[in-house]
Write an enzyme that holds these catalytic residues in place. Structure first.
Site, short mmCIF file in Angstrom:
data_model
loop_
_atom_site.label_atom_id
_atom_site.label_comp_id
_atom_site.label_asym_id
_atom_site.label_seq_id
_atom_site.Cartn_x
_atom_site.Cartn_y
_atom_site.Cartn_z
N GLU A 104 32.41 -21.67 -35.92
CA GLU A 104 33.03 -22.48 -35.01
C GLU A 104 32.64 -22.51 -33.45
O GLU A 104 32.49 -23.26 -32.83
CB GLU A 104 34.54 -22.13 -35.00
CG GLU A 104 35.27 -22.33 -36.23
CD GLU A 104 35.32 -21.43 -37.13
OE1 GLU A 104 36.29 -21.54 -38.12
OE2 GLU A 104 34.60 -20.48 -37.12
N CYS A 129 39.01 -17.80 -38.69
CA CYS A 129 39.57 -16.74 -38.45
C CYS A 129 40.59 -16.52 -37.04
O CYS A 129 40.13 -17.37 -36.22
CB CYS A 129 38.49 -15.51 -38.37
SG CYS A 129 37.56 -15.53 -37.06
#
Length: 294
Positions: A104, A129
């Site tokens: 990301e 996460c």
């Protein structure tokens, strides 16, 4: 086609393969799709935007550099401009785990460093996460950013990060991906100027420690990364990682780096030099210079 895409490409639907083949033909495919290319792929395949992004995830994951975990994560950040930016996780043998880049972070940095003004959505092949959720909360789209995961309904970041702590809690008004220019004069050779320009784009409202890194490849191509701080501090992305993200996504490898320049202030509260030089040396680059912002 870059060799890293061949296995993933072979597993795509035939109509998507046919539409993508001319785009991927360039060994240095830039790991992004323009709005026009996205529209063309949708027409050729009959897929809507969400389904197309999921179908393309294996290509993004193919960009991963995971010599430690062998766990490849791919992400596609969808810019408000209509451009889609690939991202993938990166690990660096010989450095520290703190130098790791998450998929990301890679896709978001790819968009930011390419001049994208804001993101509408991000598509990932695994659940983000906590580190990445916090990183995304620094964006100017922040809690409204749409997150798309396989087999699930799309949700806003606020659903994945309830009771969020972020820049607004620290009264920070300028957010990651907002336009910034810290105004340092561009001096020195082209590589030094690229590093200073990257430092000028830094997002560093917490430490006031601007920094940028520029990497020069053997063919003369330059990749620059800007420092991106986070309200939670630890999810901060160093400038070297930004440059390495672009280097990797654009089809280059670490041995292609022939010289690096870090630009930062000599009296800044936070200094990047030691971590930057140590990581670059672990990757085989020993020609590293430092220019001081003034």
């Amino acid at each position: 086609m870059h060799p890293r895409f061949q296995t993933a490409f072979a597993q795509l639907a035939d109509n998507l393969q046919s539409a993508l083949e001319p785009i991927l033909a360039d060994k240095y495919f830039p790991a992004l799709l323009t709005g026009e290319q996205v529209s063309s792929l949708k027409s050729a395949t009959g897929l809507d935007e969400d389904a197309l992004a999921f179908a393309l995830l294996p290509l993004a994951a193919a960009c991963a550099r995971t010599p430690l975990s062998n766990f490849n994560v791919g992400a596609i950040a969808r810019g408000v401009s209509g451009t889609w930016y690939f991202g993938a996780n990166m690990e660096f043998i010989g450095a520290t785990m703190q130098q790791t880049v998450h998929a990301e972070q890679s896709a978001i940095s790819h968009a930011w460093l390419s001049g994208e003004k804001a993101l509408a959505a991000i598509t990932v092949n695994y659940t983000p996460c906590g580190h990445c959720r916090q990183f995304m909360n620094e964006l100017n789209s922040s809690l409204d950013l749409r997150i798309h995961l396989p087999g699930r309904e799309a949700h806003a970041l606020r659903d994945y990060l309830p009771d969020a702590f972020g820049p607004k809690d620290l009264e920070i008004k300028t957010l990651l991906m907002d336009e910034q220019d810290h105004g340092y004069a561009l001096t020195g050779d082209a590589l030094s100027q690229a590093a200073i320009a990257a430092a000028n784009r830094s997002h560093m409202p917490y430490s006031k420690s601007p920094s940028g890194v520029a990497l020069e490849c053997k063919d003369g191509r330059i990749f620059s990364g800007s420092y991106a701080e986070n309200a939670a501090f630890n999810p901060t992305l160093p400038p070297l990682q930004g440059a390495l993200i672009l280097l990797n996504l654009k089809g280059y490898d670490y041995p292609d780096i022939q010289r690096a320049v870090l630009a930062e202030k000599a009296d800044a509260p936070l200094i990047q030099w030691d971590a930057t030089s140590a990581t670059l040396k672990a990757l085989g680059c020993h020609s590293i210079d430092r220019v001081l912002l003034a």
